[in-house]
Each structure stands twice: as structure tokens, then as C-alpha cells.
Design an enzyme around this catalytic site. Structure first.
Site, PDB file in Angstrom:
ATOM      1  CB  ILE A   1      -3.391  -5.450 -10.067  1.00 45.75           C
ATOM      2  CG1 ILE A   1      -4.527  -5.959 -10.908  1.00 45.75           C
ATOM      3  CG2 ILE A   1      -3.837  -4.341  -9.122  1.00 45.75           C
ATOM      4  CD1 ILE A   1      -5.595  -6.699 -10.109  1.00 45.75           C
TER       5      ILE A   1
ATOM      6  CG  ASN B   1       4.916   2.636  -0.428  1.00 49.80           C
ATOM      7  OD1 ASN B   1       5.852   3.402  -0.600  1.00 49.80           O
ATOM      8  ND2 ASN B   1       4.076   2.306  -1.401  1.00 49.80           N
TER       9      ASN B   1
ATOM     10  CD  GLN C   1       2.556  -1.552   4.860  1.00 58.44           C
ATOM     11  OE1 GLN C   1       2.994  -0.941   5.838  1.00 58.44           O
ATOM     12  NE2 GLN C   1       2.649  -2.856   4.728  1.00 58.44           N
TER      13      GLN C   1
ATOM     14  CG  HIS D   1       4.059  -4.857  -0.631  1.00 54.22           C
ATOM     15  ND1 HIS D   1       3.247  -4.728   0.472  1.00 54.22           N
ATOM     16  CD2 HIS D   1       3.878  -3.716  -1.357  1.00 54.22           C
ATOM     17  CE1 HIS D   1       2.602  -3.573   0.423  1.00 54.22           C
ATOM     18  NE2 HIS D   1       2.976  -2.933  -0.680  1.00 54.22           N
TER      19      HIS D   1
ATOM     20  CG  HIS E   1       6.038  -1.159  -4.688  1.00 54.84           C
ATOM     21  ND1 HIS E   1       4.818  -1.175  -5.326  1.00 54.84           N
ATOM     22  CD2 HIS E   1       5.772  -0.988  -3.375  1.00 54.84           C
ATOM     23  CE1 HIS E   1       3.855  -1.001  -4.426  1.00 54.84           C
ATOM     24  NE2 HIS E   1       4.408  -0.883  -3.233  1.00 54.84           N
TER      25      HIS E   1
END
Ligand code: AMP
Length: 118
Positions: free
Chosen positions: A29, A82, A89, A95, A97
Site C-alpha cells: 500500500i 524484515n 518488522q 512476508h 518484500h
């Protein structure tokens, strides 16, 4: 429950790139590069340190596929996870990136005066 669990369940919408039974890829986002995709397992793991290594083979294949879908396989990309507080994080659901679409800089990531900075 993190915001990513709500994205997986459909409670919160996302700008989806691709998904299969185990993983989901969607646009960040708040992109930090021309292309910035987040890739998450649908099963909840807090972070890389706590993930079951058994899923990483399938996750690697999934990430490679997403990189190809986004046209990043040829010119390259950066893959970051992270991990924990010092790793920066914010969302406690594993997750990766996937960043690309430009030549990315690689400067110091911490203040040179920080303790233990190498
Ligand atoms: P991290 O700091 O590694 O935990 O990264 C969390 C990332 O999630 C950040 O890059 C945020 O911009 C991104 N993010 C947070 N909420 C959403 C959302 N609803 N949809 C897409 N990306 C999000």
C-alpha cells in the site's frame, strides 16, 4: 490476528497479483520502489525466524513465479524480509518484500554511530 490475516480472509481488500492454495502476492500500500509486492504464506507464521523451513521450497517457487509475472526476472529485483524489532518488522505475519522496476540503491541501513554497526 494481523492485517494480513484479514487480507487473506477477504475482510480487507488488497490489490492482488497472484495466489495459489498456500501463498498470496499483492501490491504494498506504501510502495518503496516502482514495483513493490508483498508475498505471504496463507498459514500464519510470525516471521522468518519462526517459519517452518518445509514451506520455503514452495515459497521460493512462488516468489520466482511472481517475479517473472511482474517482468523482474531479467533485470533483477531485491527480496527482503524484515524480522523482529531490530529488523523493522511492523506486521507480525511473515512476508517478503519483492522490490524492483528501477536500479535500487544500497546505502547504510543504520546510523554509523549505532552500537555494533559494521
Ligand atoms: P514490515 O515493515 O516489513 O512489517 O512491512 C509491512 C508492510 O506492509 C509495509 O511495507 C506496509 O506498507 C505494508 N502494508 C500495511 N498494510 C497494508 C495493506 N492493507 N495493504 C498492502 N500493504 C500493506
Amino acid at each position: 490476528m494481523t492485517i494480513f490475516s484479514k487480507i487473506i480472509s477477504g475482510e480487507i481488500p488488497c490489490n492482488k497479483v497472484y495466489e495459489d492454495e498456500q501463498f498470496l502476492a499483492f501490491h504494498d500500500i506504501n510502495p518503496k520502489a516502482p514495483i513493490h509486492i508483498l508475498i505471504i504464506p496463507k498459514k500464519e507464521y510470525k516471521n522468518f525466524q519462526e517459519v517452518d523451513p518445509a514451506i520455503m521450497g514452495d515459497m521460493t517457487r512462488f516468489i520466482q513465479h511472481v517475479a517473472t509475472l511482474m517482468g523482474l526476472d531479467e533485470n533483477g529485483y531485491r527480496l527482503i524480509t524484515n524480522n523482529g524489532s531490530d529488523g523493522g518488522q511492523e506486521v507480525l505475519h511473515l512476508h517478503f518484500h519483492l522490490l524492483g522496476g528501477a536500479k535500487l540503491s544500497w546505502n547504510h541501513l543504520a546510523d554509523a554511530n549505532s552500537k555494533n554497526f559494521i
